[in-house]
Design a protein around this motif. Structure first.
Motif, mmCIF file in Angstrom:
data_model
loop_
_atom_site.group_PDB
_atom_site.id
_atom_site.type_symbol
_atom_site.label_atom_id
_atom_site.label_comp_id
_atom_site.label_asym_id
_atom_site.label_seq_id
_atom_site.Cartn_x
_atom_site.Cartn_y
_atom_site.Cartn_z
ATOM 1 N N LEU A 219 0.857 -1.187 0.000
ATOM 2 C CA LEU A 219 0.000 0.000 0.000
ATOM 3 C C LEU A 219 0.892 1.235 0.000
ATOM 4 C CD1 LEU A 219 -2.858 -0.824 2.558
ATOM 5 C CD2 LEU A 219 -3.014 -0.732 0.082
ATOM 6 N N ARG A 220 0.626 2.151 -0.893
ATOM 7 C CA ARG A 220 1.430 3.365 -0.985
ATOM 8 C C ARG A 220 0.738 4.565 -0.358
ATOM 9 N NH1 ARG A 220 3.762 2.923 -7.217
ATOM 10 N NH2 ARG A 220 4.803 0.889 -6.937
ATOM 11 N N SER A 221 -0.337 4.332 0.316
ATOM 12 C CA SER A 221 -1.068 5.430 0.949
ATOM 13 C C SER A 221 -0.250 6.006 2.102
ATOM 14 C CB SER A 221 -2.418 4.912 1.469
ATOM 15 O OG SER A 221 -3.079 5.925 2.190
ATOM 16 N N LYS A 222 -0.355 7.327 2.287
ATOM 17 C CA LYS A 222 0.374 7.996 3.360
ATOM 18 C C LYS A 222 -0.518 8.348 4.539
ATOM 19 C CE LYS A 222 3.865 10.014 0.296
ATOM 20 N NZ LYS A 222 4.531 11.260 -0.138
ATOM 21 N N ASP A 223 -1.743 7.834 4.526
ATOM 22 C CA ASP A 223 -2.644 8.107 5.639
ATOM 23 C C ASP A 223 -2.475 7.050 6.718
ATOM 24 O OD1 ASP A 223 -3.731 5.918 4.469
ATOM 25 O OD2 ASP A 223 -5.588 6.868 3.805
ATOM 26 N N GLU A 224 -3.447 7.004 7.674
ATOM 27 C CA GLU A 224 -3.338 6.070 8.790
ATOM 28 C C GLU A 224 -3.339 4.615 8.324
ATOM 29 O OE1 GLU A 224 -5.183 8.664 8.648
ATOM 30 O OE2 GLU A 224 -4.824 9.893 10.437
ATOM 31 N N ILE A 225 -4.111 4.329 7.262
ATOM 32 C CA ILE A 225 -4.149 2.955 6.760
ATOM 33 C C ILE A 225 -2.794 2.584 6.163
ATOM 34 C CG2 ILE A 225 -5.244 1.420 5.075
ATOM 35 C CD1 ILE A 225 -7.817 2.920 5.466
ATOM 36 N N GLY A 226 -2.155 3.552 5.501
ATOM 37 C CA GLY A 226 -0.808 3.300 5.000
ATOM 38 C C GLY A 226 0.170 3.027 6.126
ATOM 39 N N HIS A 227 0.052 3.820 7.213
ATOM 40 C CA HIS A 227 0.904 3.562 8.387
ATOM 41 C C HIS A 227 0.588 2.201 9.000
ATOM 42 C CE1 HIS A 227 2.562 7.476 8.080
ATOM 43 N NE2 HIS A 227 1.489 8.137 8.472
ATOM 44 N N LEU A 228 -0.702 1.851 9.033
ATOM 45 C CA LEU A 228 -1.087 0.531 9.550
ATOM 46 C C LEU A 228 -0.472 -0.574 8.705
ATOM 47 C CD1 LEU A 228 -2.770 -1.250 11.430
ATOM 48 C CD2 LEU A 228 -4.700 -0.954 9.859
ATOM 49 N N ALA A 229 -0.480 -0.391 7.383
ATOM 50 C CA ALA A 229 0.139 -1.391 6.510
ATOM 51 C C ALA A 229 1.641 -1.499 6.785
ATOM 52 C CB ALA A 229 -0.113 -1.020 5.049
ATOM 53 N N ASP A 230 2.299 -0.359 6.999
ATOM 54 C CA ASP A 230 3.737 -0.386 7.324
ATOM 55 C C ASP A 230 3.981 -1.147 8.629
ATOM 56 O OD1 ASP A 230 4.333 1.042 5.050
ATOM 57 O OD2 ASP A 230 4.312 2.993 6.064
ATOM 58 N N HIS A 231 3.171 -0.820 9.649
ATOM 59 C CA HIS A 231 3.330 -1.523 10.929
ATOM 60 C C HIS A 231 3.005 -3.015 10.782
ATOM 61 C CE1 HIS A 231 4.185 2.124 13.010
ATOM 62 N NE2 HIS A 231 2.981 2.642 12.833
ATOM 63 N N PHE A 232 2.011 -3.318 9.944
ATOM 64 C CA PHE A 232 1.664 -4.717 9.707
ATOM 65 C C PHE A 232 2.845 -5.447 9.075
ATOM 66 C CE2 PHE A 232 -0.043 -8.093 7.011
ATOM 67 C CZ PHE A 232 -0.835 -8.794 7.907
ATOM 68 N N ASN A 233 3.470 -4.810 8.084
ATOM 69 C CA ASN A 233 4.633 -5.425 7.445
ATOM 70 C C ASN A 233 5.778 -5.614 8.430
ATOM 71 O OD1 ASN A 233 3.379 -5.614 4.950
ATOM 72 N ND2 ASN A 233 4.093 -3.620 4.259
ATOM 73 N N ARG A 234 5.960 -4.601 9.295
ATOM 74 C CA ARG A 234 7.005 -4.737 10.319
ATOM 75 C C ARG A 234 6.690 -5.867 11.271
ATOM 76 N NH1 ARG A 234 7.813 1.676 11.860
ATOM 77 N NH2 ARG A 234 8.535 2.364 9.806
ATOM 78 N N MET A 235 5.409 -5.985 11.627
ATOM 79 C CA MET A 235 5.011 -7.071 12.516
ATOM 80 C C MET A 235 5.285 -8.429 11.872
ATOM 81 S SD MET A 235 1.206 -8.019 13.892
ATOM 82 C CE MET A 235 0.770 -8.591 12.244
ATOM 83 N N VAL A 236 4.930 -8.545 10.582
ATOM 84 C CA VAL A 236 5.181 -9.804 9.875
ATOM 85 C C VAL A 236 6.677 -10.092 9.829
ATOM 86 C CG1 VAL A 236 4.959 -10.990 7.673
ATOM 87 C CG2 VAL A 236 3.059 -9.626 8.532
ATOM 88 N N ALA A 237 7.469 -9.016 9.611
ATOM 89 C CA ALA A 237 8.918 -9.202 9.592
ATOM 90 C C ALA A 237 9.436 -9.684 10.945
ATOM 91 C CB ALA A 237 9.607 -7.889 9.193
ATOM 92 N N VAL A 238 8.873 -9.099 12.015
ATOM 93 C CA VAL A 238 9.269 -9.534 13.360
ATOM 94 C C VAL A 238 8.863 -10.982 13.596
ATOM 95 C CG1 VAL A 238 8.869 -9.172 15.823
ATOM 96 C CG2 VAL A 238 9.237 -7.206 14.331
ATOM 97 N N VAL A 239 7.627 -11.328 13.165
ATOM 98 C CA VAL A 239 7.172 -12.711 13.317
ATOM 99 C C VAL A 239 8.077 -13.656 12.535
ATOM 100 C CG1 VAL A 239 5.287 -14.301 12.796
ATOM 101 C CG2 VAL A 239 4.781 -12.081 13.782
ATOM 102 N N GLU A 240 8.436 -13.236 11.311
ATOM 103 C CA GLU A 240 9.334 -14.070 10.505
ATOM 104 C C GLU A 240 10.679 -14.245 11.199
ATOM 105 O OE1 GLU A 240 10.859 -14.334 5.852
ATOM 106 O OE2 GLU A 240 10.123 -12.436 6.685
ATOM 107 N N ASP A 241 11.179 -13.128 11.758
ATOM 108 C CA ASP A 241 12.455 -13.221 12.484
ATOM 109 C C ASP A 241 12.332 -14.126 13.700
ATOM 110 O OD1 ASP A 241 13.576 -11.523 10.644
ATOM 111 O OD2 ASP A 241 13.307 -9.712 11.869
ATOM 112 N N LYS A 242 11.192 -14.002 14.410
ATOM 113 C CA LYS A 242 10.989 -14.841 15.594
ATOM 114 C C LYS A 242 10.917 -16.319 15.208
ATOM 115 C CE LYS A 242 10.878 -11.813 18.904
ATOM 116 N NZ LYS A 242 11.918 -11.818 19.970
ATOM 117 N N ILE A 243 10.250 -16.601 14.090
ATOM 118 C CA ILE A 243 10.170 -17.997 13.645
ATOM 119 C C ILE A 243 11.549 -18.513 13.281
ATOM 120 C CG2 ILE A 243 9.306 -19.480 11.789
ATOM 121 C CD1 ILE A 243 6.746 -17.846 11.837
#
Length: 478
Positions: A219-243
């Protein structure tokens, strides 16, 4: 109920409330403004009539004739009626006591007219009252003529003002229906557009939940949903790292079990082999002494391994309550045992430092100190020196153990805290070691919110620094 439906419904309610409230306020404000204008105009007309009467008062004082006065009131009233030409305006002139001098009022006077009687000098009273299907604005003032009070009543029909308000409400209902229908359509489109990125994230999350952790939300949106997508991707990255970390930990656990099994197998093989040899061999003092020495050494190694394992289990499973203690006092208490250990190798101990208060478990802290000093003694040659120092730096408490021994090669430094890892296998077996000491130290330091820093150089020596971050509280549960 889907999110777009919730947005749709919850946006309609505030819109309807605010739109209707704003419309009512505007209509009522406009009505009040128009009504106030009518009131002010009617009051001016009353003042004008009163001024005209006051202008002829000197003439009435000269003639002092009731008939002449009545003629004057009639002329003023007729002149007013001819001038105004407004059927919605009425004039009533009364002489005390309750005698009408002039009136073109064509309706019965309501009770409010009685309440407006006897206004004071330079005072104008007014009030509104419904008369049939009309709304009349009544104004009353008075003037004194030949010691008689003349009451001037000027009235105006303000029904059109109220009719205008009704017409505005009728127009508002029409606009309201059109605006609401348009708003419903627009909000349905907008709410679906707003939640579309969230639906995309939900579909992507479903894919990730099936194990494809390398996928990301684009998502290339710069609003709150775009920030949510960024945080979601970071969360997935953290989960991947944890796995990945869990996989590494699982491999380490498998290696731990393998190394532990190997550590048990070697001394047990020696003990079983020499025991079998001694059992079937005729007694020979030298051979029996050698065999027993091997059995004793391997048994001591098993004992050391068992104690180290017990330390690891105790550290990981106990619910510890730490109290504020002096690290220097704990070191002083452990000094006799450390000195005895050093004396066996003819190693000199140098202990230095001042009071260092911090929350701790004293038994675990002794385990930490003993293992660090034990490693330093084993790494040192005879007549060597092991320096132990405790000191404070701001909110940190530091324990340092330094030796001038063989040191640790750079390629081994990243692995020395792994269980059963040894950089010098010959020296470790010589002193019944199993490679668990530094692993235990790291666990103790972590429980005390500390970190271990190791600086070492081959054939120069090793300095181990344990840095504790101190919180200002007397008791801490871990």
């Amino acid at each position: 109920m889907k999110l777009w439906q919730k947005i749709y419904l919850f946006s309609i309610l505030p819109f309807l409330l605010l739109f209707h409230l704003a419309s009512v306020l505007i209509i009522e404000r406009n009505h009040s403004k128009l009504l106030q204008q009518e009131i002010e105009a009617t009051l001016r007309e009353n003042r004008s009539i009163r001024s005209a009467i006051e202008a002829i008062v000197p003439f009435l004082r000269v003639y002092r004739s009731p008939d002449y006065e009545r003629t004057v009131w009639t002329n003023i009233g007729n002149e007013f009626a001819a001038k105004s030409g407004d059927r919605a305006a009425y004039l009533r002139i009364e002489e005390e006591p309750d005698r009408t001098a002039f009136s073109n009022v064509d309706f019965p006077l309501p009770t409010i007219w009685t309440k407006l009687q006897a206004p004071g000098k330079d005072e104008i009273r007014y009030g509104l009252s419904d008369v049939g299907d009309r709304t009349i604005l009544f104004t009353a003032s008075s003037v004194e003529v030949n010691r008689k009070k003349i009451r001037i009543g000027y009235m105006k029909d303000v029904t059109p003002v109220y009719a205008e308000r009704v017409e505005q409400y009728r127009f508002f209902v029409q606009v309201d229906i059109a605006a609401c229908l348009l708003y419903l359509v627009l909000m349905m489109i907008i709410s679906k557009a707003l939640t579309k990125p969230i639906e995309r994230m939900a579909r992507k999350a479903k894919v990730i939940a099936q194990g494809e952790f390398s996928r990301r939300v684009e998502l290339r949106s710069k609003d709150e949903i775009g920030h949510l997508a960024d945080h979601f991707n970071r969360m997935v990255a953290v989960v991947e790292d944890k796995i990945n970390e869990l996989e590494i930990l699982n491999l380490q656990k498998q290696r731990f079990i393998h190394d532990f099994t190997h550590e048990l197998k070697t001394p047990l093989t020696s003990i079983i082999g020499f025991s079998s040899f001694l059992r079937v061999t005729k007694y020979q003092e030298e051979a029996f002494a050698d065999g027993l020495n091997v059995i004793y050494a391997e048994a001591k190694r098993l004992e050391s391994l068992a104690l180290k394992m017990m330390d690891l289990i105790f550290i990981r499973e106990e619910n510890l309550v730490m109290k504020r203690e002096n690290l220097k006092a704990v070191l002083d208490e452990a000094e006799p045992v450390l000195a005895m250990k050093a004396e066996e190798r003819r190693i000199r101990l140098a202990i230095d430092g001042g009071d260092c208060w911090m929350p701790m478990d004293t038994d675990l802290m002794k385990v930490l100190i003993f293992n660090l000093v034990d490693n330093a003694i084993k790494a040192s040659s005879e007549q060597g020196l092991v320096a132990i120092r405790v000191h404070s730096e701001g909110g940190r408490r530091i324990l340092e153990v330094a030796d001038r021994g063989m040191g640790i090669a750079l390629e081994h430094l990243d692995s020395i805290f792994e269980p059963f890892y040894v950089s010098d296998k010959a020296r470790t077996r010589q002193y019944n070691g199993a490679g668990l000491g530094l692993s235990i130290c790291q666990s103790v330091a972590r429980i005390h919110k500390g970190t271990i820093e190791v600086v070492s150089e081959v054939n120069v020596g090793t300095t181990v620094k344990v840095v504790f971050e101190v919180a200002e509280r007397d008791e801490v549960k871990v």
